[in-house]
Design an enzyme around this catalytic site. Sequence first.
Site, PDB file in Angstrom:
ATOM      1  CG  ASP A  44      -2.082  -0.929   1.107  1.00 23.41           C
ATOM      2  OD1 ASP A  44      -2.471  -1.239  -0.030  1.00 23.41           O
ATOM      3  OD2 ASP A  44      -2.599  -1.362   2.148  1.00 23.41           O
ATOM      4  CE1 TYR A  51       4.054  -7.182   3.834  1.00 24.56           C
ATOM      5  CE2 TYR A  51       3.316  -9.435   4.266  1.00 24.56           C
ATOM      6  CZ  TYR A  51       3.370  -8.323   3.442  1.00 24.56           C
ATOM      7  OH  TYR A  51       2.735  -8.354   2.227  1.00 24.56           O
TER       8      TYR A  51
END
Length: 244
Positions: A52, A110
């Site tokens: 994003d 992540y």
Amino acid sequence: MRNVKLIIEYDGTNYHGWQKQKNAKTVQDTIERAIKGLTGEKVDLIGASRTDFGVHALGQVANFITNSGIPGDRFSYALNRMLPDDIVIKESQEVDMDFHARYKAKGKRYRYLIYNSQFPSALLRHRTYHVSHKLDFESMQRAASYFLGTHDFSAFRSSGSSAKTSVRTITDVSLEREDKIVKFEIAGDGFLYNMVRIIVGTLMEVGIGKIRADEIPQIIESRKRKRAGRTAPAEGLYLVEVYY
């Protein structure tokens, strides 16, 4: 025809995410333009993760099909001369034609960085999430451990997710602190839309005492988004690695 795989690092601050959009600068579009400038070809660059706006990557994986005669391992050198400083091709190689960066991925890792200090950092403001509250780190560690395993993560996804199932398996989770930096890492077979950021937001609420660590299993079982914490900001999130 040849299939070329790229491993990419980027600072997502100045990009509207990975995926191409009309009238917006994205990482995918920027690299595709560089490839066209190098080879003359308009390619479709396939990314493993559609990060994003503001999210960073240390190990994004992508691939594209080319008729160029440039050796696979030389694309990194050639493209890095054409790309802006906030995007770097760390590695390039020719791979089998059936390799697909997104569909062949078996898992991802992540990292989320929190800058825990009374005052923000001028240098780290786009690369960490500043939190001024004192955090109960041990409670956050206990809470993080509950995410391990296979669960329905409906409570930890934003609306707009196109995933067919909200069941995911988390294989590794850790929370470490070094001076003012709190580092959260999580690996699994896949992640729902905003899942990592919502998990971090929930851990933050544990850290400030709004949620108890032992409430996490109940929140998971509820499958209700309103039970979990808020979505943490994008700037602290990094795609570290994609597994195949």
